[in-house]
Design an enzyme around this catalytic site. Sequence first.
Site, PDB file in Angstrom:
ATOM      1  N   HIS A 151      41.274  39.046  33.042  1.00 12.18           N
ATOM      2  CA  HIS A 151      40.395  39.477  31.954  1.00 12.18           C
ATOM      3  C   HIS A 151      39.906  38.328  31.074  1.00 12.18           C
ATOM      4  O   HIS A 151      39.942  38.429  29.839  1.00 12.18           O
ATOM      5  CB  HIS A 151      41.117  40.512  31.077  1.00 12.18           C
ATOM      6  CG  HIS A 151      41.501  41.767  31.807  1.00 12.18           C
ATOM      7  ND1 HIS A 151      42.525  42.601  31.410  1.00 12.18           N
ATOM      8  CD2 HIS A 151      40.976  42.340  32.919  1.00 12.18           C
ATOM      9  CE1 HIS A 151      42.621  43.627  32.248  1.00 12.18           C
ATOM     10  NE2 HIS A 151      41.704  43.486  33.178  1.00 12.18           N
TER      11      HIS A 151
HETATM   12  C1  LIG Z   1      40.706  40.777  40.877  1.00 11.14           C
HETATM   13  C2  LIG Z   1      40.181  41.428  39.633  1.00 11.14           C
HETATM   14  C3  LIG Z   1      40.713  42.640  39.228  1.00 11.14           C
HETATM   15  C4  LIG Z   1      40.240  43.253  38.068  1.00 11.14           C
HETATM   16  N1  LIG Z   1      40.662  44.518  37.772  1.00 11.14           N
HETATM   17  C5  LIG Z   1      40.049  45.191  36.759  1.00 11.14           C
HETATM   18  C6  LIG Z   1      40.287  46.577  36.569  1.00 11.14           C
HETATM   19  O1  LIG Z   1      41.026  47.214  37.321  1.00 11.14           O
HETATM   20  N2  LIG Z   1      39.658  47.204  35.544  1.00 11.14           N
HETATM   21  C7  LIG Z   1      38.811  46.540  34.703  1.00 11.14           C
HETATM   22  O2  LIG Z   1      38.282  47.150  33.770  1.00 11.14           O
HETATM   23  N3  LIG Z   1      38.562  45.218  34.870  1.00 11.14           N
HETATM   24  C8  LIG Z   1      39.121  44.551  35.903  1.00 11.14           C
HETATM   25  N4  LIG Z   1      38.801  43.245  36.131  1.00 11.14           N
HETATM   26  C9  LIG Z   1      37.920  42.562  35.175  1.00 11.14           C
HETATM   27  C10 LIG Z   1      36.455  43.013  35.251  1.00 11.14           C
HETATM   28  O3  LIG Z   1      36.073  43.287  36.572  1.00 11.14           O
HETATM   29  C11 LIG Z   1      35.592  41.917  34.625  1.00 11.14           C
HETATM   30  O4  LIG Z   1      35.973  41.740  33.270  1.00 11.14           O
HETATM   31  C12 LIG Z   1      34.109  42.239  34.651  1.00 11.14           C
HETATM   32  O5  LIG Z   1      33.693  42.542  35.960  1.00 11.14           O
HETATM   33  C13 LIG Z   1      33.326  41.038  34.110  1.00 11.14           C
HETATM   34  O6  LIG Z   1      31.943  41.292  34.219  1.00 11.14           O
HETATM   35  P1  LIG Z   1      30.884  40.120  34.001  1.00 11.14           P
HETATM   36  O7  LIG Z   1      29.561  40.746  34.144  1.00 11.14           O
HETATM   37  O8  LIG Z   1      31.209  39.397  32.748  1.00 11.14           O
HETATM   38  O9  LIG Z   1      31.163  39.072  35.186  1.00 11.14           O
HETATM   39  P2  LIG Z   1      31.169  39.299  36.752  1.00 11.14           P
HETATM   40  O10 LIG Z   1      31.249  40.739  37.103  1.00 11.14           O
HETATM   41  O11 LIG Z   1      32.227  38.401  37.292  1.00 11.14           O
HETATM   42  O12 LIG Z   1      29.727  38.821  37.206  1.00 11.14           O
HETATM   43  C14 LIG Z   1      29.271  37.494  37.192  1.00 11.14           C
HETATM   44  C15 LIG Z   1      28.290  37.357  38.357  1.00 11.14           C
HETATM   45  O13 LIG Z   1      27.538  36.165  38.183  1.00 11.14           O
HETATM   46  C16 LIG Z   1      27.424  35.505  39.429  1.00 11.14           C
HETATM   47  N5  LIG Z   1      27.183  34.103  39.143  1.00 11.14           N
HETATM   48  C17 LIG Z   1      28.032  33.217  38.578  1.00 11.14           C
HETATM   49  N6  LIG Z   1      27.432  32.029  38.436  1.00 11.14           N
HETATM   50  C18 LIG Z   1      26.175  32.165  38.898  1.00 11.14           C
HETATM   51  C19 LIG Z   1      25.075  31.275  38.999  1.00 11.14           C
HETATM   52  N7  LIG Z   1      25.148  29.996  38.591  1.00 11.14           N
HETATM   53  N8  LIG Z   1      23.918  31.738  39.540  1.00 11.14           N
HETATM   54  C20 LIG Z   1      23.805  33.033  39.953  1.00 11.14           C
HETATM   55  N9  LIG Z   1      24.840  33.908  39.890  1.00 11.14           N
HETATM   56  C21 LIG Z   1      26.002  33.479  39.341  1.00 11.14           C
HETATM   57  C22 LIG Z   1      28.748  35.802  40.109  1.00 11.14           C
HETATM   58  O14 LIG Z   1      28.693  35.603  41.497  1.00 11.14           O
HETATM   59  C23 LIG Z   1      28.977  37.243  39.708  1.00 11.14           C
HETATM   60  O15 LIG Z   1      28.393  38.141  40.614  1.00 11.14           O
HETATM   61  C24 LIG Z   1      39.251  42.605  37.277  1.00 11.14           C
HETATM   62  C25 LIG Z   1      38.719  41.382  37.690  1.00 11.14           C
HETATM   63  C26 LIG Z   1      39.166  40.793  38.870  1.00 11.14           C
HETATM   64  C27 LIG Z   1      38.564  39.486  39.311  1.00 11.14           C
END
Ligand SMILES: Cc1cc2nc3c(=O)[nH]c(=O)nc-3n(C[C@H](O)[C@H](O)[C@H](O)COP(=O)(O)OP(=O)(O)OC[C@H]3O[C@@H](n4cnc5c(N)ncnc54)[C@H](O)[C@@H]3O)c2cc1C
Length: 546
Positions: free
Chosen positions: A482
């Site tokens: 997280h």
């Molecule tokens: C293994 C795991 C288990 C988890 N379990 C849970 C759970 O059970 N319940 C829960 O609520 N949360 C869980 N989480 C946390 C939750 O999934 C994340 O907090 C949430 O998905 C974050 O969303 P975000 O949009 O900030 O980032 P992300 O969903 O990580 O999205 C970022 C995206 O940007 C892309 N990206 C990065 N850099 C670039 C770039 N330079 N150019 C283009 N694209 C790029 C990446 O490939 C990715 O697709 C878990 C996370 C993980 C990794």
Amino acid sequence: MVKQTVPDVVDYIVVGGGSAGCVLANRLSEDPTVTVCLLEAGPADTHPTIHVPAGMLWLMRSKLLNWQFNTDQEKHLGGRQLFWPRGRMLGGSSSMNAMCYTRGHPSDYDAWAAQGNAGWSFADVLPYFKRAEDQVRGPSAYHGVGGPLHVSDFRAPSPLTRTYIEAGVQAGFPENDDFNGPNQEGVGFFQVTQKNGLRWSAAKGYLGAARGRANLHIVTGAMAHQVLLEGTGQAGGPRAAGVVYQRQGQIHTLRARHEVILSAGALQSPQLLMLSGIGPGQHLQSHGITPQVDLPGVGQNLQDHLDVMVVHQGKRALSRGFTPQNILGGPWGLYQLLARGQGMLTNNGAEGCGFLKSSPSEPIPDLQLHFMPARIRDHGRDLRFMMGQGFSMHVCDLHPKSRGQITLKDKNPASYPSIQANYLSHPDDLAKMVLGIKQVRRIFAAPAFNADRGIELAPGPQATTDEQLAEHVRQHAETIYHPVGTCKMGSFALDPMAVVDDQLRVRGVRGLRVVDASIMPTLVGGNTNAPTIMIAEKASDLIKAA
Ligand SMILES: Cc1cc2nc3c(=O)[nH]c(=O)nc-3n(C[C@H](O)[C@H](O)[C@H](O)COP(=O)(O)OP(=O)(O)OC[C@H]3O[C@@H](n4cnc5c(N)ncnc54)[C@H](O)[C@@H]3O)c2cc1C
């Protein structure tokens, strides 16, 4: 089918197709008169292990669909480097997470508002949680139906998880059948982001119907290198005019008429800002990057839930690990999943949830439990360990006081950033983890587990004193995935370390926002996927209203 044609200019560019980016791509392209381009570094979300919940184990090992970051050596964890998986595909981390649906405590959001972030109190954000949601149990004051994100009950929970809930009640904790309702405290089953037993990621929920819109361009395999800034020196600062990205070995420039929105997650949104010359001036200069906007808070304020496990050997053949009966039952499990959305492959790993107070004097729950009806070690990558019968409990400190940072290793966009989580740098955090292990041991000692409880495999019966438990934490604690806070939302007048304002606009840059987990000023007391989706839902309204 994902459209891969890319125009030279669109109204909005969204960088990163994860939990937040998928929401924005959908909501912004609802207006057919605007054009939107979503740039995602990873591939489309077509691999079957993404959709089968138990496929998470495979995703942990994937180099294609998982960025597989590692922290730097953690000073207070015996110099260990911790494995940090993150999703690298459409849906981002929502395509590889454990699907647990919790929102945190209402006071988490009230604290954001109290720090000067108007519009972010719990009363303000609850409508966005509800708008996102399609709650299987129907609507209520706390839940919505008809939204893109399916929230379900388990279809085939393990009997061991029921035992956990019974034991939790015997240990004195209330049973709770809705951690996102009026009370967070207690023990019970998680709800999960699944539909018919399959994963329901942000990509499934938000890109499904939107993929066919003529005004939405979804480009996979597109790695953003930097935000194109123009008009440096003008009043209001430079303007984000587009994004430079790499695809199939070629460098492209995509221009934005209105806005660029970074949704690359808590590690890569700050990295992209710094690569673009927006960040701590001296740090940028040390890597040969000319600072365009000196923003000291970029990459700072990193917070994460550090987690430690208590693991028992089991006595009965009930475990969901790699036991002989589960391996032999694999084809039947696949049939059950595909034919009826049932069976052990719908298992997300963590079925049982708990929000506990480490001591009765705590005003709100300060510990979270994830109960797993299997023996788990090393993020499920230790398959040999999973072969025996048993059960495990994660426990984490919900409101850690330690703060870390994301910095650049160099100015190469292909390099991973340096992650210094700085876990346990605040002494209160270690004490809280020790209290957490003790609470878990109380639950596992309850009579409900008598028929199942074998020896304790971790920390192990030899660890009895506080110092021995603390040493176990230092040697074995891991992330529960997280990370947040690295582009902190705040009032620029009150907080020089704020990176975005309460409209999520980057300080000192026109036409640039950050919308993802990195804007959380403080980590919420729960899992972070639903809160990130809420942030993007609200941001889409802020952007449309601008
Ligand atoms: C293994 C795991 C288990 C988890 N379990 C849970 C759970 O059970 N319940 C829960 O609520 N949360 C869980 N989480 C946390 C939750 O999934 C994340 O907090 C949430 O998905 C974050 O969303 P975000 O949009 O900030 O980032 P992300 O969903 O990580 O999205 C970022 C995206 O940007 C892309 N990206 C990065 N850099 C670039 C770039 N330079 N150019 C283009 N694209 C790029 C990446 O490939 C990715 O697709 C878990 C996370 C993980 C990794």
